[in-house]
Design an enzyme around this catalytic site. Structure first.
Site, PDB file in Angstrom:
ATOM      1  N   TYR A  92       0.845  -1.190   0.000  1.00  0.00           N
ATOM      2  CA  TYR A  92       0.000   0.000   0.000  1.00  0.00           C
ATOM      3  C   TYR A  92       0.887   1.248   0.000  1.00  0.00           C
ATOM      4  O   TYR A  92       2.110   1.168  -0.007  1.00  0.00           O
ATOM      5  CB  TYR A  92      -0.979  -0.056   1.166  1.00  0.00           C
ATOM      6  CG  TYR A  92      -1.856  -1.290   1.089  1.00  0.00           C
ATOM      7  CD1 TYR A  92      -2.519  -1.610  -0.092  1.00  0.00           C
ATOM      8  CD2 TYR A  92      -1.967  -2.169   2.158  1.00  0.00           C
ATOM      9  CE1 TYR A  92      -3.296  -2.757  -0.196  1.00  0.00           C
ATOM     10  CE2 TYR A  92      -2.738  -3.317   2.065  1.00  0.00           C
ATOM     11  CZ  TYR A  92      -3.395  -3.609   0.886  1.00  0.00           C
ATOM     12  OH  TYR A  92      -4.150  -4.752   0.784  1.00  0.00           O
TER      13      TYR A  92
ATOM     14  N   GLY B 180       1.206 -16.921  10.163  1.00  0.00           N
ATOM     15  CA  GLY B 180       1.626 -18.304  10.293  1.00  0.00           C
ATOM     16  C   GLY B 180       1.673 -18.827  11.715  1.00  0.00           C
ATOM     17  O   GLY B 180       2.181 -19.931  11.946  1.00  0.00           O
TER      18      GLY B 180
ATOM     19  N   GLY C  80      -5.027 -13.328  11.942  1.00  0.00           N
ATOM     20  CA  GLY C  80      -5.903 -12.836  10.900  1.00  0.00           C
ATOM     21  C   GLY C  80      -6.827 -13.925  10.396  1.00  0.00           C
ATOM     22  O   GLY C  80      -8.007 -13.977  10.734  1.00  0.00           O
TER      23      GLY C  80
END
Length: 268
Positions: A85, A203, A224
């Site tokens: 971004y 992870g 997440g």
């Protein structure tokens, strides 16, 4: 509750942007990816390079976004400087080939994100501002050959100039990053450069998260995908599972399926 402040920069399309071309540090399109539009999937287009005055205006926008978040009742903000971004686009040479004070050297390429963080601190105070970085990221064609020197420099600057920052949120390298030739930078390797709170992500399962915290590699671990599939994740972690599997086929599908229909423990 913290609001994450985004600006996608070049990662849009005129069809999603009222016909206007995307903007970025330099006129370099993200390669290999596509974006969903009203006319279906489209490849990314070459962005228009921001003028120096427009860069300052975009920094102002971040400050206004922080003001808006505070008015809305958020306890703080997180500057999203990861995953290709806009702040990440300024950081990496692959997307920033400017020759003015906003590009070229690592110092210049770090200027944008540091100014954005400082503007958010102006609104909230340093303890209520965090920043998210992905040092090994290759997603959105952001592979940086000199990422070790870059992120060592940036984390040191944040530590020295903004020691009261609420936290540093670091993404671990993914299998995809490694596959695309990234120089992997683990959160724990940057730990000695930052004396404040460090959150690690990517992870982790329960055991890996506990190990990271017990080894002082991180102060906290964020989740997440695991949280998306398990709306009662804290309870599941406390019980040691079981855990719902994420339904990747519904990711970015635009509907509620695969987002809000995962079962709670007491309904299984």
């Amino acid at each position: 509750m913290v609001a994450q402040l985004w600006h996608i920069g070049r990662l849009t399309h005129p069809l999603n942007n009222d016909g206007k071309e995307p903007i970025g540090p330099s006129p370099i399109a993200a390669e290999g990816g596509r974006i969903q539009t009203s006319e279906g999937l489209k490849t990314y287009v070459k962005p228009r390079a921001l003028t120096p005055q427009e860069i300052l205006e975009h920094i102002d926008m971040y400050e206004q976004a922080a003001v808006n978040a505070k008015k809305a009742g958020f306890d703080g903000v997180e500057v999203h400087g990861a995953f290709g971004y806009l702040p990440n686009q300024f950081l990496h040479e692959v997307s920033n080939q400017r020759t003015d004070e906003w590009g070229g050297s690592i110092e210049n390429r770090s200027r944008f994100i540091l100014e954005v963080i400082k503007r958010c601190i102006k609104v909230y105070g340093a303890p209520f501002v965090g920043v998210k970085l992905s040092p090994s990221n290759t997603y959105n064609s952001m592979k940086e050959d000199n990422n070790v020197e870059l992120y060592n420099y940036l984390v040191k600057r944040i530590n020295n100039e903004l020691p009261d920052l609420g936290y540093l949120h670091l993404m671990e390298p993914s299998e995809l990053d490694t596959k695309h030739g990234a120089n992997p930078i683990l959160s724990k390797t940057l730990r000695p450069l930052w004396k404040g709170s460090l959150i690690a992500n990517n992870g982790y399962d329960y055991n890996k998260a506990v190990e990271a915290i017990e080894n002082n590699d991180a102060d906290a671990v964020s989740f997440g995908r695991l949280f998306l599939a398990n709306p009662d994740l804290p309870e599941r972690l406390a019980r040691g599972g079981p855990f719902n599997e994420i339904k990747y086929q519904f990711a970015y599908s635009g509907g509620s399926q695969g987002y809000t229909d995962y079962p709670f423990l007491d309904k299984q």
